[in-house]
Motif scaffolding. Structure first.
Motif, PDB file in Angstrom:
ATOM      1  N   ALA A  74      61.554  72.776  62.694  1.00 13.77           N
ATOM      2  CA  ALA A  74      60.282  72.500  63.356  1.00 13.77           C
ATOM      3  C   ALA A  74      59.152  73.259  62.668  1.00 13.77           C
ATOM      4  O   ALA A  74      59.335  74.343  62.137  1.00 13.77           O
ATOM      5  N   VAL A  75      57.972  72.692  62.674  1.00 12.09           N
ATOM      6  CA  VAL A  75      56.792  73.310  62.067  1.00 12.09           C
ATOM      7  C   VAL A  75      55.932  73.863  63.195  1.00 12.09           C
ATOM      8  O   VAL A  75      55.609  73.150  64.141  1.00 12.09           O
ATOM      9  N   PRO A  76      55.545  75.144  63.168  1.00 12.39           N
ATOM     10  CA  PRO A  76      54.884  75.743  64.328  1.00 12.39           C
ATOM     11  C   PRO A  76      53.512  75.172  64.651  1.00 12.39           C
ATOM     12  O   PRO A  76      53.156  75.037  65.812  1.00 12.39           O
ATOM     13  N   THR A  77      52.694  74.851  63.628  1.00 12.15           N
ATOM     14  CA  THR A  77      51.345  74.343  63.894  1.00 12.15           C
ATOM     15  C   THR A  77      51.078  73.109  63.060  1.00 12.15           C
ATOM     16  O   THR A  77      51.765  72.852  62.075  1.00 12.15           O
ATOM     17  N   ALA A  78      50.050  72.371  63.465  1.00 11.24           N
ATOM     18  CA  ALA A  78      49.667  71.159  62.737  1.00 11.24           C
ATOM     19  C   ALA A  78      48.155  71.044  62.728  1.00 11.24           C
ATOM     20  O   ALA A  78      47.473  71.429  63.688  1.00 11.24           O
ATOM     21  N   HIS A  79      47.614  70.513  61.625  1.00 14.24           N
ATOM     22  CA  HIS A  79      46.179  70.313  61.459  1.00 14.24           C
ATOM     23  C   HIS A  79      45.893  68.842  61.766  1.00 14.24           C
ATOM     24  O   HIS A  79      46.283  67.959  61.002  1.00 14.24           O
ATOM     25  N   GLU A 111      38.387  68.106  63.609  1.00 13.97           N
ATOM     26  CA  GLU A 111      39.644  68.693  63.166  1.00 13.97           C
ATOM     27  C   GLU A 111      40.029  69.856  64.072  1.00 13.97           C
ATOM     28  O   GLU A 111      39.184  70.647  64.477  1.00 13.97           O
ATOM     29  N   HIS A 112      41.338  69.926  64.391  1.00 16.36           N
ATOM     30  CA  HIS A 112      41.849  70.985  65.256  1.00 16.36           C
ATOM     31  C   HIS A 112      43.165  71.511  64.702  1.00 16.36           C
ATOM     32  O   HIS A 112      43.907  70.787  64.038  1.00 16.36           O
ATOM     33  N   GLU A 113      43.463  72.772  65.003  1.00 15.29           N
ATOM     34  CA  GLU A 113      44.770  73.360  64.718  1.00 15.29           C
ATOM     35  C   GLU A 113      45.509  73.447  66.045  1.00 15.29           C
ATOM     36  O   GLU A 113      45.048  74.122  66.976  1.00 15.29           O
ATOM     37  N   VAL A 150      47.230  63.524  61.057  1.00 17.37           N
ATOM     38  CA  VAL A 150      47.606  64.855  60.608  1.00 17.37           C
ATOM     39  C   VAL A 150      47.133  65.053  59.177  1.00 17.37           C
ATOM     40  O   VAL A 150      47.291  64.168  58.326  1.00 17.37           O
ATOM     41  N   LEU A 151      46.543  66.209  58.907  1.00 19.76           N
ATOM     42  CA  LEU A 151      46.104  66.568  57.560  1.00 19.76           C
ATOM     43  C   LEU A 151      47.149  67.489  56.948  1.00 19.76           C
ATOM     44  O   LEU A 151      47.567  68.465  57.573  1.00 19.76           O
TER      45      LEU A 151
END
Length: 948
Positions: free
Chosen positions: A150-155, A162-164, A176-177
């Motif tokens: 799993a990836v903890p955060t996403a842009h 744009e949000h984190e 998703v960026l």
């Protein structure tokens, strides 16, 4: 300069452009969003994907819509892998039928008041469980695998901003960026990319990073590795940047789907577990039959029934080899320690022996058979071919042509080619440590290492030729162009790319005599050279340059180049890979390569390794994943038998390959490092994960982890496994022949009307002392030098074959015969009653103890003489013999043990009788071995299965 697709606004018209209406979600939602199997997203245009997902590819979802979808689809999280708990590991130690039988014996002994016997047997059971539990519990200390993907955060883009956000909050339809250095947080369709490259080896097995594109791919059956407009959860972005339209989250992703395959894949008992279970069943039958026969026979001869019942149960206790589980566990645990020193960590004890049963090894290519380090091997400069030495990213190497070394400083053509390759690159080298680390694309890294071998570092070149601009590589143009300022102040463009593309864009060709016009003849020669190098499994790039005018424009970078030459590179084979595979062939083990790489490359690597022939020399072919679709069981069986190299395969294909081989009766070892390998790793008889580049998912599914990612380590572990099995046979031979001899001594004495030659505590003493110590020493016997020159054991063959049973039986009769002879001598010398019987019993007790100790040397080999150069190769055996002799002396000459064991001191004449009877079986067995060796051809001996 970049690939961009900007879908129209989210409206009915855009939704109508999809090929089919969105079906209902499996959870009852309104969106047709799920795994790749539900909808082939890669076949749709970016507009169609946005329409099907009811998403705006420019501004993204609103917060309200994202919250609604999160409630519908759940979190973007994967189910935690269910590892074995400490309680489960402990329970596993008591699942063996032999251990259950010992527990039953303990209960019966307590019930009959034989507390000493009961406690002694219980101690053996507890020690066995403790050793097994501690060994397996230490090996089980691994973090939860799937959660680590799993990836903890996403842009993300939501509501045009744009949000984190936590990656767990992603939903289908999110934008998703991603950029170099990030990990992909969910499965998604690429809708915008600039030089975007993603490393997908963990999922697809493809060794090189994949260059992404926006364009749809028409083939709805394309394997994951060919879906270049998709990005998948857990893969790593190595270069460029891009936008993804999320198509699946959580368990609906490709990684999540593989997690379901892991659950479906069945964990199989190892061959040793199955054979010990068979042996346990047989022992139960033997023990019950023995008890019944002895009780009935003694009762018919006039003995009291309950007295005979106690005698029968005592002999039944003697029939069960208390030391077998403990010695088997210790043997496997010691094998684990030896393998750990060889870079092979085993997570489950029985898996150690499984390696020795292996008949097929299914192996990955990248990093296992190869170094996973792209290396420039050749430069084709006009009609001249330059070979480059050095493997992997090693900085040492030289350039040679026609057998002679080249001075790069005086070779303008070679210097130009190396400069173009180094500067037309975005990769860099980290040279701070002893080993070179490539940061960026491995192919570009190989070009930098090649230049470094010539003393040309990228940093120095960039200071001399600073970059002014670039045209990134794209799947459409198939080339990359960079513009630099030369030391003279002029601008020059360097290009690298597909040979045909660069040749078509060239108007001239560089030669040692200057630049010549690009003619049809030169172009055909370039294409012929490219074809020849590609046929050697080399990845081929073309290099060129162009002097630019002042005020050059972008269109000046599309043509008019001077062709410099071709560069051929490869992920080189490990130095020891071919020898290791040949060792497997001699050992009767077939090696099958299963890889996600391209068919031509895999086929050539397979040819170089000899995987294009089976063990009998018959040709094998290479099969592409497309051939494996919709095969029935018979089709899989046929493919498994005919194919030596599988390419571009899916996780399901790997699983079915393993199942097909197992259905054919093979014992399969499966290696792998990626998430895509995990189902097959779990299904295989022994799954082997790579420790360096392997994912945690693969390690969790595997029974063994190779810490150096080396195929040769696996072959070494197979040899250890064979040695361990041979040692198990040795102590089974020893234990069963000794225990059967104890039973026969009592049984025959009863049948001929003699008094009992042994008391119950003497039998238990023999089981605990002379059985355990020599058996443990046999477990440490060094492997035979020819262990890998024999074919694997028949997987269906039981641990105790009829021939092996006959060997045990006649040797047990021999041991019991000399013991009864010593007992008869004792009764003749001292009488058969009172203290005289005690003296005769002591003679029998000591003879049986020593004959078992000396029988250890007989059990070292079924064919080889004990009196060879290997007589003193096992120091533990001699230590065990000395320990047993000292304990036996204590049993006879220590007052406390004399009282407990009902023994009496022996005279010199007694010792002559004891030693004569004890040593006689060694001479008899040696004569039998000599006759067997003389009557059997050497070739037949070398082909024997399973015999140590």
């Amino acid at each position: 300069m970049k690939q961009v697709s900007t879908p129209g606004p989210n409206n009915a018209a855009s939704a109508d452009r999809t090929t089919t209406g969105p079906p209902a979600d499996s959870a009852g939602g309104r969106l047709g969003v799920g795994s790749e199997q539900e909808r082939p997203w890669h076949t749709l245009s970016a507009d169609e994907v946005a329409g099907a997902l009811q998403a705006d590819a420019t501004s993204g979802l609103t917060d309200g819509e994202a919250a609604r979808r999160r409630e519908q689809f759940g979190p973007n999280a994967l189910a935690a892998a269910k590892g074995r708990s400490a309680l489960a590991i402990l329970v596993d130690q008591f699942e063996s039928l032999i251990v259950v039988l010992l527990l039953v014996v303990t209960v019966v002994a307590f019930a009959l008041g034989d507390n000493v016997e009961a406690v002694a047997v219980l101690v053996v059971v507890v020690l066995n469980a403790a050793v097994g539990f501690l060994t397996e519990w230490k090996a089980e200390q691994a973090l939860t695998a799937l959660q680590q993907q799993a990836v903890p955060t996403a842009h993300v883009v939501r509501g045009g901003e744009e949000h984190e956000i936590p990656a767990a909050e992603l939903v289908p339809g999110d934008i998703v960026l991603v950029a170099a250095g990030s990990r992909v947080p969910a499965d998604g369709r690429v809708i915008e990319c600039v030089r975007l490259q993603v490393a997908e080896a963990a999922l697809t097995g493809e060794s090189l990073a994949v260059t992404k594109t926006v364009e749809p791919i028409p083939d709805d059956t394309a394997p994951l590795g060919d879906r270049r407009n998709m990005a998948y959860l857990g893969t790593a972005v190595t270069d460029g940047r891009g936008r993804l339209l999320v198509t699946a989250t959580g368990v609906r992703t490709e990684v999540g789907r593989i997690g379901k395959l892991i659950e479906v894949a069945g964990a199989r008992d190892t061959p040793l577990e199955r054979k010990l279970a068979q042996l346990g069943h047989a022992l139960i039958g033997v023990v019950l039959a023995l008890c019944a026969v002895i009780v009935l026979a003694g009762w018919l001869r006039g003995h009291e029934f309950f007295y005979m019942l106690k005698v029968g149960i005592s002999l039944a206790i003697a029939a069960v080899p208390e030391g077998l589980p403990a010695v088997a566990t210790m043997t496997l645990a010691l094998g684990m320690k030896r393998m750990a020193r060889m870079h092979a960590l085993v997570r489950r004890l029985p898996a150690v022996e499984t390696l020795g049963s292996t008949t097929v090894i299914c192996t990955d290519k990248t990093g296992t058979l190869t170094r996973d380090e792209m290396t420039v091997r050749v430069l084709q400069l006009g009609t001249r071919r330059v070979d480059v030495s050095g493997a992997g990213y090693a900085r040492a190497g030289e350039f040679r042509t026609g057998g002679g070394a080249i001075d790069v400083r005086t070779d303008a053509h070679l210097t130009l080619a190396l400069r173009v390759g180094a500067l037309c690159s975005d990769a860099t080298l980290d040279l701070t440590g002893e080993e070179t680390v490539v940061l960026g694309d491995p192919t570009e890294g190989a070009l930098l290492v090649a230049a470094l071998k010539a003393g040309m570092s990228k940093d120095d070149l960039e200071r001399e030729y600073p970059r002014l601009s670039e045209v990134p590589f794209s799947s459409e143009s198939k080339r990359m162009v960079t513009v630099h300022r030369t030391p003279s102040g002029r601008a020059v463009a360097y290009v690298k790319g597909a040979p045909a593309v660069v040749a078509d864009a060239s108007v001239g060709a560089f030669t040692g005599a200057g630049v010549r016009a690009m003619t049809t003849e030169i172009r055909q020669r370039v294409l012929a050279d490219n074809h020849e190098l590609a046929g050697r499994a080399l990845r081929v790039l073309a290099l060129g340059y162009k002097d630019l005018p002042d005020g050059y424009r972008e269109e000046d970078l599309t043509g008019g180049f001077v062709f410099v030459g071709l560069v051929g590179m490869i992920d080189p084979l490990r130095d020891e890979a071919k020898a290791a595979i040949e060792t497997c062939r001699v050992a009767g083990i077939r090696t099958v390569m299963i890889t996600g790489d391209q068919e031509a490359t895999a086929a050539e690597i397979g040819r170089q390794l000899g995987l294009d022939r089976d063990l009998q020399g018959r040709p094998l072919r290479t099969a592409h994943g497309r051939e494996l679709a919709d095969l029935d069981a018979a089709g899989w069986q046929k493919v498994a038998a005919e194919v030596g190299v599988f390419t571009r395969v899916s996780p399901e294909h790997k699983l079915r390959i393993v199942e097909a081989l197992q259905a054919a009766g093979e014992v399969v070892a499966m290696t792998g490092d990626g998430v895509n390998d995990a189902p097959a790793l779990k299904q295989a008889d022994i799954g082997i994960a790579m420790g360096v580049k392997g994912t945690e998912v693969a390690k969790e599914a595997a029974a063994m982890v190779v810490t150096d990612d080396n195929f040769a380590t696996i072959v070494g572990a197979v040899e250890q496994g064979r040695g361990i099995y041979a040692n198990i046979l040795r102590f089974v031979h020893y234990l069963f022949s000794c225990n059967l001899a104890e039973i026969l001594v009592v049984f025959i004495a009863l049948m001929v009307g003699w008094p009992l030659p042994l008391v119950a505590l003497q039998i238990l003493w023999l089981n605990m002392i002379t059985d355990v110590f020599p058996a443990m020493a046999l477990a440490l016997e060094p492997s035979n030098p020819d262990a890998m020159k024999r074919p694997p054991r028949d997987p269906g063959e039981s641990l105790v074959t009829p021939r092996f049973l006959w060997l045990i039986t006649w040797q047990a009769l021999l041991l019991s015969g000399v013991t009864l002879l010593a007992f008869a001598v004792g009764m003749r010398w001292y009488g058969a009653e009172g203290s005289g019987l005690r003296h005769a019993t002591t003679l029998a007790f000591m003879t049986l103890a020593l004959v078992q100790v000396f029988h250890t040397f007989n059990a070292r080999s079924q064919r080889r003489s004990a009196f060879t150069a290997r007589l003193f190769t096992n120091a533990w055996l001699w230590a065990a013999v000395a320990t047993c002799l000292l304990l036996q002396l204590a049993a006879v000459y220590t007052p406390l043990l004399q009282t407990v064991l009902h023994t009496t001191p022996l005279s010199a004449a007694d010792w002559v009788a004891v030693l004569t009877c004890s040593l006689a079986p060694v001479g008899v067995v040696e004569l039998v071995k000599f006759g067997r060796r003389a009557s059997e051809p050497r070739a037949r001996i070398s082909r024997a299965r399973g015999s140590p």
